[in-house]
Design an enzyme around this catalytic site. Structure first.
Site, short mmCIF file in Angstrom:
data_model
loop_
_atom_site.label_atom_id
_atom_site.label_comp_id
_atom_site.label_asym_id
_atom_site.label_seq_id
_atom_site.Cartn_x
_atom_site.Cartn_y
_atom_site.Cartn_z
N THR A 154 11.91 52.34 36.84
CA THR A 154 12.43 53.69 36.68
C THR A 154 11.35 54.58 36.08
O THR A 154 10.64 54.14 35.17
CB THR A 154 13.65 53.66 35.75
OG1 THR A 154 14.61 52.74 36.27
CG2 THR A 154 14.29 55.03 35.61
N GLU B 291 4.16 44.41 38.59
CA GLU B 291 3.19 45.45 38.91
C GLU B 291 1.76 44.91 38.93
O GLU B 291 0.92 45.41 39.67
CB GLU B 291 3.30 46.60 37.91
CG GLU B 291 4.54 47.45 38.07
CD GLU B 291 5.71 46.98 37.24
OE1 GLU B 291 6.74 47.68 37.22
OE2 GLU B 291 5.60 45.90 36.61
N ARG C 197 6.31 58.46 32.77
CA ARG C 197 7.37 57.99 31.87
C ARG C 197 6.73 57.50 30.57
O ARG C 197 5.61 57.00 30.56
CB ARG C 197 8.14 56.86 32.54
CG ARG C 197 9.06 56.09 31.62
CD ARG C 197 9.76 54.95 32.35
NE ARG C 197 10.10 53.88 31.43
CZ ARG C 197 10.69 52.75 31.79
NH1 ARG C 197 11.01 52.55 33.06
NH2 ARG C 197 10.96 51.83 30.90
N ASN D 136 19.03 46.85 36.46
CA ASN D 136 18.75 48.02 35.63
C ASN D 136 17.98 49.10 36.37
O ASN D 136 18.06 50.28 36.02
CB ASN D 136 17.95 47.59 34.39
CG ASN D 136 17.88 48.70 33.35
OD1 ASN D 136 18.89 49.25 32.97
ND2 ASN D 136 16.69 49.03 32.92
#
Length: 971
Positions: free
Chosen positions: A32, A65, A115, A786
């Protein structure tokens, strides 16, 4: 060439469209707020959408990642055009590969929805700490301020990287741009093709690793040439800004949308100038327009290209009339003399200080951390600060810093927000109470803990009071099995037993029945099942689990007044003595007080019941290392937490490090506790002449296998600590500090399948191979819950999920079987809705085992396309079909001459097809070609049967077992 194709899109969609059209390989992983970009390219690839080259890009999900960056590196090294999408910690995990990619001058673009980086706390909101953390990797950074710019800059970055050979990060603000929906002017395939230079693409492909033209890259170098090699890249970075501007100009000629590396807007003779980048520039620009209309002389420089930083283009944008500059950074670098953009501007202006040029005053400030709003009033306050003779430097805006006094004052509107808060006055006036009331923005710096530490046992003050029904208990039908309490995700329905004295003052509506437990027959105990009406969410899971039909739903409005009085009285009844509870029986074990209750997770959450059970069994001595994910969000998101305390003030101690390192984080707990225990025992032995010998001896020799034994040890340690205060030795003080470690503490490493099966698997494998006494609980809902329901290696074959639009084409990873490759690891697979007794047994065996343990717990999820108000049917069908096996592998059985593996599942009794029909996530399988469907289901059935018999063989004491056909009766 402008065709003016308008569409409605958000920043993620606008960016993903260009990335998909201009690339051939997309390596992806969810985080996210960037996940939507990855989801879109996977969906387009599954639907065979073509890029501008007439091919369907390959989209591949990695385990982390770090893996994404590695695969990306490999793809571009072999000549493909490749990209990815990320944010926050995800970008940091790519950092080592980014250094390599940039060092090898390999073109590519990483698209980032910015973020906050997790520091004292996790936040999914926006700031620039992530891009600033990787600014030294050698990547260029091109920042978009709007959805339109994100669309345009995605293309400009792509063509600029091909020409410059400098890899690019194209970034835009998370949520504020990534999720902002607006109308944009789209870029056609024809325009994209015009911008994408075929010769540059060919040059990139020609540099690819190729055995027909073999070269060597990634060498090992010594001090003789490493330094020179690093400096050899300078001409590429020197040329990069002009290349970007050239591509911006080319784009402007085709679209009439003109951009510059540093765009100036405002009064041409501005005296005060603000410099900022990304979405903040929109509100700053609008505010300055109004101020200029009122007679001010102010301006704004929008930074587009942050790296390589071009001093030349900055100075071209800065008005000669400028007297003072405020540089705004959306990040904090503790210990630095200033934030990154500010330092770049200062250095740039200092370097042109020749020929007697007067340099404007320059100050820096921080704003907008974790999406803190930047308002017009704040912008005005920044301008007013610039007008001062000595403007405040290193300022903050948007908060009240009453500690270091760096904040600028500003006017603000008064907002009134309604909230439902418990009546505890102390809590209402506390930090968390004010957060729950929606007053977080008004809190000064001094009100916040300096290290991110907060109190537990606070969810009880967050009165949810949702749903329209409450369960009603029928005392005549109730078998007192405890199933309803165990299945309740909220801990809102609880059980107590007590003697007759507690019925004297009970409300008239308070229900009770005589306990049927034979263990307590002589005590003549009463039994009550009671719901907390203000915390019940009407999820129906208790009703669903009750096979005796002793619970039925009734209208909440009719019952709530009486049930509130009943609950208040129920709370006044003492908890039953834990040492008298037989925790091998669900019926008795559920008398244990839940120290995880009233979570903010989804109604009918499939994960919470396992955490609640964990807290009931071991909560007063429990330490939890929680991987980032759903369980960390509903478990640790402010303002309240479901992790609670008992009346003695003891309860689970909880912490979250990151997503990827949770197993290692929990292992650190164990290493630390073991060290403290060892030191405490050494000190206790040394101090025995000064202490009561029997007390010290009993502490050292104590077994702590049962609740009663642990309670006795805790009493001994309390006595010891009292004695230590009377001993005038330094060693006594040292022992006092670590004496609590002499009471057994339970370490649990908790996380979801995305962590355990994918990103954190390497660490998990290392930890369970360590031999250390840690317990791992994997909450397996078979998707990345999530981040929106993306596929993980736990996702079963044929299930549709994000990143698996057409259904996953690989079988589920058998994590338990892999863990059993180690002879000294306890492993269990459970499904609470199918077998509560087996689940309870697994938790207790795992905790009692002096070594690593792993419990894989099936968690139903909305992402499965199921009715979460009646979840037990899915648990039972999974087990009955053989899709999910129940087992326990206990190495201690080997010492008894037994096979460590106990298979708790019976042979599959229903066809796999019957189970698959229950869940919508398998819908694409049933909508497929009839022949393909038949073949696929047949293969699935064979696979399920084969796996069952493999486990039968593994659990048998015989060396082999003949596989027999399985008869699947109707359900």
């Amino acid at each position: 060439m402008n065709t003016q194709q308008y569409s409605i899109a958000n920043g993620n969609q606008a960016t993903a469209h260009i990335a998909y059209k201009t690339n051939e390989v997309c390596t992806i992983y969810p985080i996210t707020p960037s996940s939507e970009m990855s989801e879109l390219v996977e969906e387009w690839s599954a639907d065979k959408h073509e890029n501008i080259f007439g091919s369907v890009p390959t989209v591949f999900e990695m385990q982390s990642e770090g893996g994404v960056a590695g695969a990306l590196h490999g793809a571009i090294q072999t000549g493909s055009l490749a990209t990815t999408f990320t944010a926050s910690q995800g970008l940091l995990l790519m950092m080592p590969s980014m250094y390599k990619i940039a060092g090898e001058l390999t073109p590519n673009v990483i698209h980032v929805a910015t973020r906050s980086i997790a520091t004292h706390a996790l936040s999914i909101c926006c700031d620039h700490s992530d891009i600033m953390a990787v600014r030294n990797t050698g990547y260029a950074f091109l920042g978009a301020a709007s959805v339109q710019e994100a669309h345009d800059f995605a293309l400009i970055a792509q063509v600029a990287t091909l020409e410059s050979r400098v890899p690019f990060v194209h970034f835009f603000d998370g949520f504020e741009t990534s999720h902002k929906i607006t109308t944009i002017e789209g870029i056609s395939d024809a325009l994209i093709t015009t911008m994408m230079d075929e010769d540059l693409i060919a040059a990139h492909r020609d540099r690819a690793l190729n055995p027909n033209k073999p070269v060597l890259r990634g060498t090992s170098q010594g001090p003789d040439i490493f330094f020179q090699s690093r400096e050899a890249i300078n001409p590429f970075y020197d040329a990069c800004p002009d290349i970007v501007q050239k591509q911006m100009d080319k784009f402007a000629a085709l679209t009439r949308r003109k951009y510059r590396l540093f765009d100036y807007v405002g009064d041409p003779k501005a005296e005060q100038v603000i410099i900022s980048m990304a979405s903040s520039t929109e509100i700053i620009e609008e505010t300055l327009k109004k101020l200029n209309a009122q007679g001010e002389k102010v301006g704004l420089i929008k930074v587009r290209l942050f790296r390589p930083f071009s001093r030349k283009h900055l100075m071209e944008a800065l008005p000669e009339s400028c007297k003072s500059i405020a540089v705004l950074d959306r990040t904090k670098e503790p210990g630095s003399t200033g934030e990154p953009l500010y330092l770049d501007i200062v250095q740039s202006l200092m370097s042109v200080n020749d020929t007697g040029t007067t340099i404007p005053k320059i100050v820096g400030g921080r704003y907008g951390l974790s999406s803190k709003v930047l308002s017009p009033n704040m912008v005005k306050a920044i301008v007013e600060n610039l007008k001062r003779e000595k403007p405040k430097n290193n300022f903050t805006i948007g908060i009240n810093d009453d500690v270091t006094h760096l904040s600028l004052p500003y006017t603000n509107e008064i907002r009134i927000q309604d909230s439902k808060i418990g009546t505890d006055t102390d809590f209402v006036n506390s930090l968390l109470g004010r957060l729950l009331a929606g007053k977080g923005n008004d809190l000064p710096v001094s009100a916040l803990p300096v290290d991110g530490t907060f109190a537990t046992d606070t969810a009880k003050f967050d009165i949810r009071n949702t749903g329209g029904s409450l369960p009603e208990w029928d005392t005549d039908l109730c078998t007192q099995c405890g199933t309803c309490s165990m299945s309740c995700p909220q801990g809102a329905i609880q059980i107590k037993v007590y003697d007759d004295s507690f019925l004297k003052n009970a409300p008239e509506s308070f229900q009770s029945a005589k306990s049927v437990e034979t263990d307590w027959a002589m005590d003549l105990l009463n039994y009550t099942v009671q719901v907390n009406p203000e915390q019940c969410t009407s999820c129906n899971n208790c009703v669903d689990s009750c096979s005796a039909k002793a619970l039925v739903t009734k209208n909440k409005a009719v019952k709530i007044k009486k049930e509130k009085a009943n609950w208040q009285y129920f709370e006044s009844i003492p908890e039953f003595n834990r040492t008298k509870i037989d925790t091998t029986k669900v019926s008795q074990q559920q008398l244990q007080e839940p120290l995880f209750k009233y979570s903010s997770g989804v109604d009918g959450c499939g994960e919470s019941p396992y955490l609640k059970l964990l807290s009931q069994l071991f909560g007063d001595r429990l330490l939890v290392a929680n991987a980032t994910g759903s369980s960390s969000i509903f478990g640790g998101a402010l303002p309240t937490t479901p992790w609670s305390k008992n009346k003695e003030g003891r309860g689970p101690a909880w912490s979250n490090s990151l997503f990827e390192d949770n197993a290692e984080f929990g292992l650190g707990y164990r290493l630390s506790l073991d060290q403290q225990e060892s030191r405490a025992k050494t000190l206790l032995k040394n101090l025995m002449p000064e202490l009561d010998f029997d007390l010290a001896h009993n502490i050292l020799a104590a077994e702590q296998r049962t609740e009663a034994q642990i309670v006795e040890q805790r009493k001994r340690v309390t006595t010891l600590k009292a004695h230590l205060t009377t001993v005038a030795k330094a060693e006594a003080q040292h022992l006092f500090q670590v004496a609590d470690s002499l009471v057994k503490q339970s370490v649990w490493i908790v996380g979801g399948d995305g962590w355990a099966y994918d990103m954190g698997y390497g660490g998990l494998d290392h930890v369970i191979a360590s031999g250390k006494n840690v317990n791992v609980l994997v909450l397996d809902n078979e998707v990345y819950s999530n981040t929106g329901g993306q596929m993980s290696k736990a996702t079963p074959f044929a299930a549709s999920a994000k990143f698996a639009f057409n259904g996953k084409q690989k079988q589920k990873k058998d994590l338990g079987k892999m863990a059993m490759c180690y002879d000294d690891v306890y492993v269990a697979q459970v499904a609470m809705g199918a077998d509560q007794e087996q689940t309870l047994m697994a938790f207790q065996e795992a905790e009692s085992y002096d070594g690593p343990s792993l419990i894989i717990a099936y968690c139903h999820s909305l992402a499965h396309g199921i009715d979460t108000q009646n979840p037990s049917q899915y648990h039972k069908a999974r087990v009955a079909s053989g899709q999910w096996l129940l087992y326990r592998n206990d190495p201690r059985r080997i010492e008894e001459g037994l096979n460590p593996l106990q298979l708790d599942s019976a042979p599959p009794s229903i066809p796999i097809e019957d189970y698959l029909k229950l869940e919508k996530r398998f819908g694409r399988l049933f909508n497929s070609d009839e022949n393909l469907f038949s073949v696929t289901v047949e293969q699935l059935q064979k696979r399920v049967d084969k796996r069952y018999w493999k486990y039968v063989e593994m659990s048998s004491s015989e060396t082999s077992k003949t596989e027999a056909p399985i008869s699947h009766s109707s359900y």
